[in-house]
Design an enzyme around this catalytic site. Structure first.
Site, PDB file in Angstrom:
ATOM      1  N   ARG A 177       0.673  -1.301   0.024  1.00  0.00           N
ATOM      2  CA  ARG A 177       0.056   0.078   0.065  1.00  0.00           C
ATOM      3  C   ARG A 177       0.971   1.261   0.052  1.00  0.00           C
ATOM      4  NH1 ARG A 177      -1.896   0.418   4.540  1.00  0.00           N
ATOM      5  NH2 ARG A 177      -1.259  -1.583   5.515  1.00  0.00           N
ATOM      6  N   LYS A 322      -8.064  -2.300   1.715  1.00  0.00           N
ATOM      7  CA  LYS A 322      -8.328  -1.200   3.041  1.00  0.00           C
ATOM      8  C   LYS A 322      -8.780  -0.270   2.657  1.00  0.00           C
ATOM      9  CE  LYS A 322      -5.982  -3.551   6.168  1.00  0.00           C
ATOM     10  NZ  LYS A 322      -5.599  -4.805   5.874  1.00  0.00           N
ATOM     11  N   HIS A 341      -9.382  -3.692  13.320  1.00  0.00           N
ATOM     12  CA  HIS A 341      -8.368  -4.426  12.611  1.00  0.00           C
ATOM     13  C   HIS A 341      -7.810  -5.618  13.306  1.00  0.00           C
ATOM     14  CE1 HIS A 341      -4.335  -4.191  10.326  1.00  0.00           C
ATOM     15  NE2 HIS A 341      -5.170  -5.061   9.682  1.00  0.00           N
ATOM     16  N   SER A 359       0.136  -5.268  10.510  1.00  0.00           N
ATOM     17  CA  SER A 359       0.545  -6.169   9.377  1.00  0.00           C
ATOM     18  C   SER A 359       1.663  -6.866   9.715  1.00  0.00           C
ATOM     19  CB  SER A 359       1.055  -5.039   8.082  1.00  0.00           C
ATOM     20  OG  SER A 359       1.058  -6.039   7.100  1.00  0.00           O
ATOM     21  N   LYS A 363      -2.128 -11.837  12.569  1.00  0.00           N
ATOM     22  CA  LYS A 363      -3.605 -12.171  12.741  1.00  0.00           C
ATOM     23  C   LYS A 363      -3.980 -13.473  11.650  1.00  0.00           C
ATOM     24  CE  LYS A 363      -4.388  -7.806  11.115  1.00  0.00           C
ATOM     25  NZ  LYS A 363      -2.936  -7.534  11.308  1.00  0.00           N
ATOM     26  N   THR A 364      -3.615 -13.201  10.736  1.00  0.00           N
ATOM     27  CA  THR A 364      -4.141 -14.388   9.759  1.00  0.00           C
ATOM     28  C   THR A 364      -3.589 -15.686   9.885  1.00  0.00           C
ATOM     29  OG1 THR A 364      -4.305 -12.910   8.078  1.00  0.00           O
ATOM     30  CG2 THR A 364      -4.148 -15.260   7.384  1.00  0.00           C
ATOM     31  N   ASP A 378      -8.843 -10.538   9.351  1.00  0.00           N
ATOM     32  CA  ASP A 378      -8.449  -9.133   9.246  1.00  0.00           C
ATOM     33  C   ASP A 378      -9.403  -8.070   9.596  1.00  0.00           C
ATOM     34  OD1 ASP A 378      -5.875  -7.819   8.335  1.00  0.00           O
ATOM     35  OD2 ASP A 378      -7.232  -6.866   7.079  1.00  0.00           O
ATOM     36  N   ARG A 443       1.425 -12.481  -1.486  1.00  0.00           N
ATOM     37  CA  ARG A 443       0.222 -12.794  -0.695  1.00  0.00           C
ATOM     38  C   ARG A 443      -0.860 -13.689  -1.409  1.00  0.00           C
ATOM     39  NH1 ARG A 443      -1.628  -9.545   4.299  1.00  0.00           N
ATOM     40  NH2 ARG A 443       0.070  -8.128   4.424  1.00  0.00           N
TER      41      ARG A 443
HETATM   42  N1  LIG Z   1       5.750 -16.724  16.323  1.00  0.00           N
HETATM   43  C1  LIG Z   1       5.018 -16.290  15.295  1.00  0.00           C
HETATM   44  N2  LIG Z   1       3.816 -15.856  15.367  1.00  0.00           N
HETATM   45  C2  LIG Z   1       3.065 -15.554  14.447  1.00  0.00           C
HETATM   46  N3  LIG Z   1       3.568 -15.330  13.235  1.00  0.00           N
HETATM   47  C3  LIG Z   1       4.572 -15.842  12.803  1.00  0.00           C
HETATM   48  C4  LIG Z   1       5.649 -16.185  13.784  1.00  0.00           C
HETATM   49  N4  LIG Z   1       6.738 -16.424  13.381  1.00  0.00           N
HETATM   50  C5  LIG Z   1       6.957 -16.034  12.099  1.00  0.00           C
HETATM   51  N5  LIG Z   1       5.631 -15.786  11.745  1.00  0.00           N
HETATM   52  C6  LIG Z   1       5.039 -15.404  10.209  1.00  0.00           C
HETATM   53  O1  LIG Z   1       4.638 -14.057  10.306  1.00  0.00           O
HETATM   54  C7  LIG Z   1       3.728 -13.993   9.438  1.00  0.00           C
HETATM   55  C8  LIG Z   1       2.508 -13.292  10.015  1.00  0.00           C
HETATM   56  O2  LIG Z   1       1.650 -12.693   8.924  1.00  0.00           O
HETATM   57  P1  LIG Z   1       0.243 -12.770   9.101  1.00  0.00           P
HETATM   58  O3  LIG Z   1      -0.383 -12.851   7.618  1.00  0.00           O
HETATM   59  O4  LIG Z   1      -0.557 -13.592  10.037  1.00  0.00           O
HETATM   60  O5  LIG Z   1       0.065 -11.079   9.484  1.00  0.00           O
HETATM   61  P2  LIG Z   1      -1.054 -10.403   9.711  1.00  0.00           P
HETATM   62  O6  LIG Z   1      -1.237  -9.699  10.990  1.00  0.00           O
HETATM   63  O7  LIG Z   1      -2.521 -10.900   9.020  1.00  0.00           O
HETATM   64  O8  LIG Z   1      -0.819  -9.078   8.653  1.00  0.00           O
HETATM   65  P3  LIG Z   1      -1.975  -8.018   7.446  1.00  0.00           P
HETATM   66  O9  LIG Z   1      -2.801  -7.266   8.528  1.00  0.00           O
HETATM   67  O10 LIG Z   1      -0.812  -7.436   6.777  1.00  0.00           O
HETATM   68  O11 LIG Z   1      -2.678  -9.178   6.848  1.00  0.00           O
HETATM   69  C9  LIG Z   1       3.576 -15.125   8.709  1.00  0.00           C
HETATM   70  O12 LIG Z   1       4.301 -15.169   7.532  1.00  0.00           O
HETATM   71  C10 LIG Z   1       4.061 -16.014   9.629  1.00  0.00           C
HETATM   72  O13 LIG Z   1       4.249 -17.277   9.128  1.00  0.00           O
HETATM   73  O1  LIG Z   2      -3.436  -3.961   3.288  1.00  0.00           O
HETATM   74  C1  LIG Z   2      -2.628  -4.843   3.213  1.00  0.00           C
HETATM   75  O2  LIG Z   2      -2.218  -4.787   2.084  1.00  0.00           O
HETATM   76  C2  LIG Z   2      -2.432  -6.025   3.744  1.00  0.00           C
HETATM   77  C3  LIG Z   2      -3.036  -5.689   5.039  1.00  0.00           C
HETATM   78  O3  LIG Z   2      -3.783  -6.539   5.504  1.00  0.00           O
HETATM   79  C4  LIG Z   2      -2.393  -4.752   5.881  1.00  0.00           C
HETATM   80  O4  LIG Z   2      -1.685  -4.017   5.719  1.00  0.00           O
HETATM   81  O5  LIG Z   2      -2.933  -4.886   7.164  1.00  0.00           O
HETATM   82 CA   LIG Z   3      -3.596 -11.099   7.313  1.00  0.00          CA
HETATM   83 MN   LIG Z   4      -4.565  -6.146   7.717  1.00  0.00          MN
END
Ligand SMILES: Nc1ncnc2c1ncn2[C@@H]1O[C@H](COP(=O)(O)OP(=O)(O)OP(=O)(O)O)[C@@H](O)[C@H]1O
Ligand SMILES: O=C([O-])CC(=O)C(=O)O
Ligand SMILES: [Ca+2]
Ligand SMILES: [Mn+2]
Length: 659
Positions: A177, A322, A341, A359, A363-364, A378, A443
């Site tokens: 973004r 977003k 979020h 990010s 979360k995911t 998310d 992604r």
């Molecule tokens: N201890 C840990 N706990 C959680 N995630 C971990 C850990 N160690 C490594 N990771 C890695 O960190 C990343 C977490 O990314 P995730 O997609 O869950 O982010 P998100 O919070 O959903 O972000 P976004 O809002 O951008 O989608 C993954 O690639 C995961 O494999």
């Molecule tokens: O928005 C994006 O590109 C990915 C995301 O979920 C974040 O940054 O929280």
């Molecule tokens: Ca996510």
């Molecule tokens: Mn997000």
């Protein structure tokens, strides 16, 4: 990616000719040519292949705006609505639109083209000096994933089918973004309602400039032979569902939103009517830097009064997702609903957990848990009735993705899933998840049903646990601590993490960041508004707050290591099961966090960060450094009252680091 860089397949040795003996009557060369197909021509043969979709649901006359209309009339109104969306404001008219692919030559397409003569939307008789009123814009309306695959592969460079059936795409020059290029129209209403100024994501633009960019986007879209239109929903809570229309120029964008928004049933689509919000995605076309307020060739413009968003100069699909989330952060609080979020899942006993975090904090990854029902990964709403997912899909980071550590996400990457910016073997089309050649922010966007234990519809009761995820690059926050309400609010407002590379354009290394409400880039009101609502809801429903460090242990980024995902999962399990509530706790100095002494499946020595650091002095100075960063950051909020209760405000101010 052509095999030899020329765009042509590599030369191969010709295969040996197959010779078949022609012993008459011996059945050796037996075929069914005698039966023959019914078709007389190739075109006719092709027309047999595609069966017309069954007419949509039967109508009982009580199903909304268009329900009692005959099919033709309903289609005409749908096209009229799309033409109105695409109307140029200076001409005052919409383009002539027709359904279907301009390239299609099958008999089915002929049927569509027939609409052109009978049902096209007439361009009103005003004088225009260009050809736009003469041409037709073909509308590819809510295409299926299979149709979108074909469009992408035929027309969009960088589109490939991977070995597991996903659609690999490239988002172009932008792979994350562009928050600095986001603009929000400031008018009499939004000037008072929204959060502006330092720390706010809302950079102002005026209505006129918005219209200039809107016209630029609409003219671009109307200049194309065809546009994709998605009519979909946001929010699984039926009372607070929002109708969104996304007009875009790429099959990639259309499939991405097909996966990420809630997909209407045929019946819901027939009765869709006018959207509540429209996105004009002209991402392949830049904005004009001579236009007021533009500081680059990228602009993402939000106009709440017009209920429209314009995207110019970036094809990163996350901007649409977003951008709509920002809209929900405006609309929902007006209805006393908190937008979050956060990820969200539910145990077999109906215990719901929220996972907040910036990010890349997990979360995911952590809400996708094979032992629990996934409500969403998310974006959620918390109303008086419980939680609801805003979206219809998930958007997982897939750098270093492994089948073993994240099996459900791995298995979701199949036919229908959009895989952005990954690298794959040119022949086998196996994805190499470790490869960062295009970006670190690779992604996968897939419909939530691709997760086997998704909770459908994606709603649940009030949360029992509120888990704040921070990826601490300093390595001084404990892997888990139990928070009281004031601490939960302090950390929610602070929104600390080490931003992981790539999701926001230009970030290459983890650095400490503070982002209010774990999502300052998307909130529209002052952070204390959301914080007050969260405090009120947590209090009312007796939710417990937790701070989980999914980042470093044993030293800062560079010397320590990221906490093993397996350990974080054990910690989360102990929160869900309730066993962590009954653990023995010790209080840390500086941050004043309650940390458990033991958790099943987690080595006890890692629970206290200082145990894992070889250099205790370095630990102490790093801890104080981070404490100082928290204090500095929170100064902006010290003059704000949170909720009606001054007592809570005082407690929150005292809940930060003390030294
Ligand atoms: N201890 C840990 N706990 C959680 N995630 C971990 C850990 N160690 C490594 N990771 C890695 O960190 C990343 C977490 O990314 P995730 O997609 O869950 O982010 P998100 O919070 O959903 O972000 P976004 O809002 O951008 O989608 C993954 O690639 C995961 O494999
Ligand atoms: O928005 C994006 O590109 C990915 C995301 O979920 C974040 O940054 O929280
Ligand atoms: Ca996510
Ligand atoms: Mn997000």
């Amino acid at each position: 990616m052509a095999a030899n860089g020329t765009g042509l397949p590599m030369a191969r040795k010709p295969l040996a000719k197959i010779v078949t003996e022609d012993k008459q009557g011996n059945g050796m060369c037996h075929d069914d040519s005698a039966k023959g197909v019914k078709a007389q021509t190739i075109d006719e043969l092709h027309s047999l292949q595609k069966k017309r979709s069954a007419p949509t649901t039967p109508l009982d006359g009580n199903q909304g705006a268009f329900a009692s209309l005959p099919d033709d009339e309903r289609r005409r109104q749908q096209l009229q609505s799309i033409s109105a969306s695409l109307a140029s404001l200076t001409r005052g008219t919409g383009p002539k639109v027709v359904r279907g692919d301009p390239a299609a030559k099958s008999s089915q397409a002929v049927e569509h083209v027939a609409h052109r003569h009978h049902h096209h939307v007439e361009a009103p008789a005003i004088r225009v000096s260009d050809d736009s009123s003469l041409k037709f814009t073909h509308v590819l309306y809510n295409l299926s994933p299979a149709e979108l695959y074909e469009q992408a592969i035929k027309y969009e460079k960088g589109s490939f089918i991977t070995s597991s059936g996903a659609l690999a795409t490239l988002s172009g020059a932008k792979t994350g973004r562009s928050p600095r290029d986001k603009r929000v129209v400031m008018d009499d209403t939004t000037q008072n309602e929204l959060w502006w100024g330092r720390g706010s994501p809302n950079i102002e633009m005026d209505e006129h400039t918005f219209l200039v960019n809107r016209e630029r986007a609409v003219d671009y879209l109307n200049s194309l032979d065809k546009v994709f239109v998605n009519d979909q929903f946001l929010n699984w809570d039926p009372q607070n569902r929002i109708k969104v229309r996304i007009v875009s120029a790429r099959a990639y964008h259309s499939l991405f939103m097909h996966n990420m928004c809630i997909r209407p049933t045929d019946e819901e689509l027939e009765n869709f009517g006018t959207p509540d919000f429209t996105i004009y995605n002209a991402g392949q076309f830049p904005c004009n830097r001579y236009t007021h307020y533009m500081t680059s060739s990228t602009s993402i413009d939000l106009n709440l009064a017009r209920k429209e968003m314009v995207i110019l100069g970036t094809q990163y699909a996350g901007e649409m997702k977003k951008g709509l989330f920002s809209v929900m952060h405006y609309l929902m609080p007006k209805r006393q609903i908190l937008s979050l979020h956060s990820g969200c899942n539910m145990g077999r006993d109906g215990d719901v957990a929220l996972f907040f975090g910036l990010s890349g904090t997990g979360k995911t990854t952590l809400s996708t848990d094979h032992n629990r029902y996934l409500i969403g990964d998310d974006e959620h709403c918390w109303s008086d009735y419980g939680v609801s997912n805003i979206e219809g899909g998930c958007y997982a980071k897939c750098i270093d993705l492994s089948r073993e550590k994240e099996p459900d996400i791995w298995n979701a990457i199949k036919f229908g899933t959009v895989l952005e910016n990954v690298v794959f073997d040119e022949h086998t089309r196996e994805v190499e998840y470790g490869d960062k050649s295009v970006t670190e922010n690779t992604r996968a966007a897939y419909p939530i049903e691709y997760i086997p234990n998704a909770k459908l519809p994606c709603i649940g009761p009030h949360p029992k646990n509120v888990i704040l995820l921070a990826c601490d690059a300093f390595g001084v926050l404990p892997p888990v601590s139990k928070l009281n309400l004031a601490q939960t609010m302090y950390h929610f407002i602070s929104g600390y993490t080490a931003l992981v590379a790539g999701t926001e354009d230009g970030i290459k290394e983890p650095t400490a960041t503070f982002s209010a409400c774990f999502g300052a880039a998307f909130i529209m009101l002052h952070p204390t508004k959301y914080a007050a609502m969260l405090a009120e809801k947590m209090q009312k429903h007796g939710a417990t707050g937790w701070l989980v460090n999914t980042g470093w242990s044993g030293g800062s980024y560079g010397s320590g290591n990221r906490i093993k995902l397996a350990y974080t999962r054990k910690i989360i399990d102990a929160i869900h099961s309730g066993s962590l509530l009954n653990a023995t706790y010790e209080k840390t100095d500086v941050f004043g966090l309650e940390i458990p002494t033991e958790i099943e499946g987690v080595p006890s020595e890692i629970l206290r960060p200082e145990n894992t650091w070889g250099d205790k002095k370095a630990y102490r100075s790093t801890l104080l450094k981070l404490g100082g960063l928290f204090k500095n950051n929170f100064e902006t909020f010290t003059n704000y009252k949170i909720g009606k209760d001054t007592k809570l405000t005082q407690e929150i101010l005292a809940a930060g680091p003390n030294f």
